[in-house]
Design a protein around this motif. Structure first.
Motif, PDB file in Angstrom:
ATOM      1  N   GLY A  60      40.461   0.595  42.843  1.00 16.21           N
ATOM      2  CA  GLY A  60      39.379   0.450  43.607  1.00 16.21           C
ATOM      3  C   GLY A  60      38.427  -0.313  42.427  1.00 16.21           C
ATOM      4  N   SER A  61      38.080   0.176  41.020  1.00 16.69           N
ATOM      5  CA  SER A  61      38.045  -0.381  39.644  1.00 16.69           C
ATOM      6  C   SER A  61      37.933  -1.759  39.848  1.00 16.69           C
ATOM      7  CB  SER A  61      38.050   0.454  38.822  1.00 16.69           C
ATOM      8  OG  SER A  61      38.893   0.469  38.369  1.00 16.69           O
ATOM      9  N   ILE A 116      31.707  -7.056  29.671  1.00 12.13           N
ATOM     10  CA  ILE A 116      31.576  -8.944  30.718  1.00 12.13           C
ATOM     11  C   ILE A 116      30.051  -9.034  30.548  1.00 12.13           C
ATOM     12  CG2 ILE A 116      31.113  -9.741  32.822  1.00 12.13           C
ATOM     13  CD1 ILE A 116      34.088  -8.367  32.834  1.00 12.13           C
ATOM     14  N   GLU A 117      29.719  -7.703  30.781  1.00 14.54           N
ATOM     15  CA  GLU A 117      27.169  -8.020  31.010  1.00 14.54           C
ATOM     16  C   GLU A 117      26.834  -7.913  29.791  1.00 14.54           C
ATOM     17  OE1 GLU A 117      27.358  -3.231  32.134  1.00 14.54           O
ATOM     18  OE2 GLU A 117      28.957  -3.730  34.206  1.00 14.54           O
ATOM     19  N   GLN A 118      27.772  -7.768  28.265  1.00 18.51           N
ATOM     20  CA  GLN A 118      27.135  -7.884  27.251  1.00 18.51           C
ATOM     21  C   GLN A 118      27.315  -9.508  27.163  1.00 18.51           C
ATOM     22  OE1 GLN A 118      25.486  -6.395  24.812  1.00 18.51           O
ATOM     23  NE2 GLN A 118      26.756  -3.945  24.974  1.00 18.51           N
ATOM     24  N   PHE A 119      28.258 -10.283  28.003  1.00 20.18           N
ATOM     25  CA  PHE A 119      28.745 -11.478  27.019  1.00 20.18           C
ATOM     26  C   PHE A 119      27.737 -12.252  28.030  1.00 20.18           C
ATOM     27  CE2 PHE A 119      30.297 -15.659  28.860  1.00 20.18           C
ATOM     28  CZ  PHE A 119      30.858 -16.214  27.863  1.00 20.18           C
ATOM     29  N   TYR A 120      26.971 -11.968  29.033  1.00 19.77           N
ATOM     30  CA  TYR A 120      26.835 -12.309  30.279  1.00 19.77           C
ATOM     31  C   TYR A 120      24.713 -12.510  29.783  1.00 19.77           C
ATOM     32  CZ  TYR A 120      29.766 -14.689  33.978  1.00 19.77           C
ATOM     33  OH  TYR A 120      30.892 -15.462  34.526  1.00 19.77           O
ATOM     34  N   ALA A 127      40.805   2.159  33.341  1.00 19.74           N
ATOM     35  CA  ALA A 127      39.955   2.251  31.709  1.00 19.74           C
ATOM     36  C   ALA A 127      39.922   0.977  30.869  1.00 19.74           C
ATOM     37  CB  ALA A 127      40.402   3.326  30.558  1.00 19.74           C
ATOM     38  N   VAL A 128      40.998   0.219  31.001  1.00 22.73           N
ATOM     39  CA  VAL A 128      40.813  -1.019  30.834  1.00 22.73           C
ATOM     40  C   VAL A 128      39.166  -2.400  31.209  1.00 22.73           C
ATOM     41  CG1 VAL A 128      41.892  -3.498  30.714  1.00 22.73           C
ATOM     42  CG2 VAL A 128      42.631  -1.467  30.418  1.00 22.73           C
ATOM     43  N   VAL A 129      39.915  -1.806  32.943  1.00 22.60           N
ATOM     44  CA  VAL A 129      38.575  -2.427  33.772  1.00 22.60           C
ATOM     45  C   VAL A 129      37.332  -1.741  33.807  1.00 22.60           C
ATOM     46  CG1 VAL A 129      37.560  -2.928  36.184  1.00 22.60           C
ATOM     47  CG2 VAL A 129      40.441  -2.824  35.366  1.00 22.60           C
ATOM     48  N   MET A 130      36.985  -0.856  33.354  1.00 18.08           N
ATOM     49  CA  MET A 130      35.840   0.172  33.450  1.00 18.08           C
ATOM     50  C   MET A 130      35.379   0.123  32.252  1.00 18.08           C
ATOM     51  SD  MET A 130      36.287   3.983  35.350  1.00 18.08           S
ATOM     52  CE  MET A 130      36.906   3.691  37.259  1.00 18.08           C
ATOM     53  N   ALA A 131      35.827  -0.620  31.237  1.00 22.79           N
ATOM     54  CA  ALA A 131      35.722  -0.434  29.471  1.00 22.79           C
ATOM     55  C   ALA A 131      34.856  -1.879  29.774  1.00 22.79           C
ATOM     56  CB  ALA A 131      36.210   0.058  28.655  1.00 22.79           C
ATOM     57  N   SER A 132      35.888  -3.106  30.342  1.00 26.44           N
ATOM     58  CA  SER A 132      36.514  -4.566  30.218  1.00 26.44           C
ATOM     59  C   SER A 132      34.434  -4.455  31.433  1.00 26.44           C
ATOM     60  CB  SER A 132      37.161  -4.993  31.069  1.00 26.44           C
ATOM     61  OG  SER A 132      37.722  -5.022  30.393  1.00 26.44           O
ATOM     62  N   LEU A 186      24.106  -3.882  18.712  1.00 32.73           N
ATOM     63  CA  LEU A 186      24.837  -2.801  20.016  1.00 32.73           C
ATOM     64  C   LEU A 186      25.608  -3.817  20.908  1.00 32.73           C
ATOM     65  CD1 LEU A 186      21.154  -3.090  21.731  1.00 32.73           C
ATOM     66  CD2 LEU A 186      22.646  -1.206  21.032  1.00 32.73           C
ATOM     67  N   ILE A 187      26.255  -5.086  20.436  1.00 28.88           N
ATOM     68  CA  ILE A 187      27.000  -5.915  20.665  1.00 28.88           C
ATOM     69  C   ILE A 187      28.520  -5.459  20.261  1.00 28.88           C
ATOM     70  CG2 ILE A 187      28.333  -8.443  20.976  1.00 28.88           C
ATOM     71  CD1 ILE A 187      25.184  -9.775  21.350  1.00 28.88           C
ATOM     72  N   ALA A 188      28.647  -5.338  19.116  1.00 30.87           N
ATOM     73  CA  ALA A 188      29.552  -4.840  17.918  1.00 30.87           C
ATOM     74  C   ALA A 188      29.901  -3.655  18.034  1.00 30.87           C
ATOM     75  CB  ALA A 188      29.126  -4.893  16.549  1.00 30.87           C
ATOM     76  N   PHE A 189      29.177  -2.352  19.197  1.00 28.92           N
ATOM     77  CA  PHE A 189      29.365  -1.093  19.744  1.00 28.92           C
ATOM     78  C   PHE A 189      30.357  -1.002  20.413  1.00 28.92           C
ATOM     79  CE2 PHE A 189      28.559   3.485  21.463  1.00 28.92           C
ATOM     80  CZ  PHE A 189      28.165   3.739  20.027  1.00 28.92           C
ATOM     81  N   VAL A 190      29.523  -1.858  21.119  1.00 28.92           N
ATOM     82  CA  VAL A 190      30.253  -1.750  22.443  1.00 28.92           C
ATOM     83  C   VAL A 190      31.446  -2.582  22.807  1.00 28.92           C
ATOM     84  CG1 VAL A 190      30.170  -3.170  25.252  1.00 28.92           C
ATOM     85  CG2 VAL A 190      28.171  -2.260  24.351  1.00 28.92           C
TER      86      VAL A 190
END
Length: 423
Positions: A374-375, A237-241, A228-233, A45-49
């Motif tokens: 906005g993002s 970040i959520e995975q990391f936390y 997209a860089v912001v949104m994909a980040s 799951l982590i690798a996929f993201v």
């Protein structure tokens, strides 16, 4: 495209997407009850993201600007040539970006991932899927523009079907239950999809003027890419936390979010496939005031459907989760925590769907700069919540931060549309 045609297209695409998401949901439930909270599943799951980051950053903005360009009369007149050039540009860019990104992940893996060796193994296995999926997304964009909504809706169903069939065959015949089967199945499905799409659209490599095509496409989607860089980040970040706050946190939140993500995925796919081409064509032939008025009408109906559906789901959430995750719950997943996070993801999913509609409108009007600003602001708010409330709130801080991200995005986008989108 009048309102009747739009509604028929929405229903057609909605039915196809519902079928696809239903299969995907069945696949996810089967995986949950087969793998529980295993470290191999968490690594996948982590690798996929993380490995999908280049696709989110490059291909989605490419697809958006591509559809907007096809809506222009000058492009339609030479559509086949333009499609072939963009197709060739995407292949070239995908190879370069994916290689650079994997090298970057390898160098930083020990800092980013807890179980870095296992995660990087999954990253390498996912590379064929990432490459073909990046090309497929562009080809799906062509189908969207041409109104081939049935093919666009049903063809992605190949992936969950192959995953389910692969898992069942290996488990029943050989007694093997492995995450690698999932990886191989989605890679095979992306290859088959590529073959079918290429035959349907008759696209070919066209390397003439490749540099100019890449430059033009980047120029048109520059701010969309930054957005997209912001949104994909955010998912990374959520995975990391999630992984740092609790052992198997990524898997636990995945189980809580599967159904809300499936439902919001239906709505967002319908918006992307039907509404974006509709807005792109409408923006060329009507005033911004008429476009804004149509947007408010669609938003109102969209919001009503989402609110009613999500409210009904929240009433039955405890029973629903206990039924579909019976095996996973017995292997260490707490039902009360799962239900609480499930309801949080329902709320975030609702705001995601509504925000996505506004993003599509602004994308069709080439307002990428507004989306980026906005993002970026929304991500800053999310990071603040995760950083300062993570330890006190626990794992639920992740879906709470996602709610704040999409809520602020929704308010900001619609405030801009109300105040600034004029004649």
């Amino acid at each position: 495209m009048n309102n009747n045609i739009l509604i028929r297209s929405l229903l057609s695409m909605g039915g196809a997407t519902l079928f696809f998401k239903g299969l995907s949901l069945g696949k996810e439930i089967y995986i949950a009850n087969s793998f529980g909270v295993s470290s191999a599943l968490e690594a996948y799951l982590i690798a996929f993201v993380y490995v999908g980051f280049p696709i989110s950053v490059l291909i989605v903005p490419f697809q958006t600007s591509f559809i907007a360009s096809l809506a222009e009369k000058s492009i339609v007149e030479s559509g086949s040539s333009y499609i072939n050039k963009v197709f060739s540009a995407v292949i070239s860019i995908s190879i370069g970006i994916i290689v650079l990104w994997v090298i970057t992940l390898y160098l930083l893996s020990e800092l980013i991932f807890v179980n870095h060796e296992l995660v990087m193994d999954k990253v390498i296995l996912l590379l064929p899927f990432v490459f073909f999926n990046s090309i497929n997304l562009i080809l799906y964009g062509v189908l969207q523009f041409k109104g081939k909504f049935s093919v666009n809706g049903y063809l992605p169903s190949l992936s969950p079907v192959l995953v389910l069939v692969g898992l069942l065959i290996f488990e029943v015949l050989f007694g093997i239950v492995s995450v690698d089967i999932i990886v191989m199945a989605i890679a095979l499905s992306s290859l088959i999809e590529f073959y079918i799409l290429r035959k349907l659209l008759d696209v070919r490599l066209d390397l003439k003027g490749l540099r100019e095509t890449i430059h033009t496409t980047f120029k048109k989607s520059y701010f969309l890419m930054l957005s997209a860089v912001v949104m994909a980040s955010a998912p990374m970040i959520e995975q990391f936390y999630s992984s740092s706050l609790q052992q198997s946190g990524v898997v636990l939140l995945r189980y809580a979010s599967i159904i809300p993500l499936a439902i919001s995925g239906v709505f967002s796919t319908v918006v992307a496939v039907v509404i974006l081409p509709y807005f792109s064509k409408l923006s060329l032939n009507t005033s911004n005031v008429a476009l804004r008025s149509q947007y408010w009408n669609i938003l109102a109906g969209y919001a009503c459907v989402i609110v009613v559906l999500y409210f009904v789901l929240s009433l039955f959430s405890n029973y629903l989760l206990n039924t579909i995750y019976s095996s996973a719950i017995t292997s260490g997943v707490e039902l009360s925590t799962l239900t609480f996070n499930f309801n949080l993801y329902l709320i975030s999913g609702g705001f995601f769907c509504l925000t996505n509609l506004g993003i599509r409108l602004l994308s069709s009007m080439h307002k990428g700069k507004i989306i980026f600003v906005g993002s970026l602001c929304s991500l800053a708010i999310q990071l603040f919540i995760l950083s300062f409330f993570g330890k006190s709130v626990g794992l639920s801080v992740v879906p709470i931060s996602i709610i704040c991200y999409f809520l602020t995005s929704f308010i900001g986008i619609n405030f801009y549309i109300y105040c600034k989108v004029k004649i």
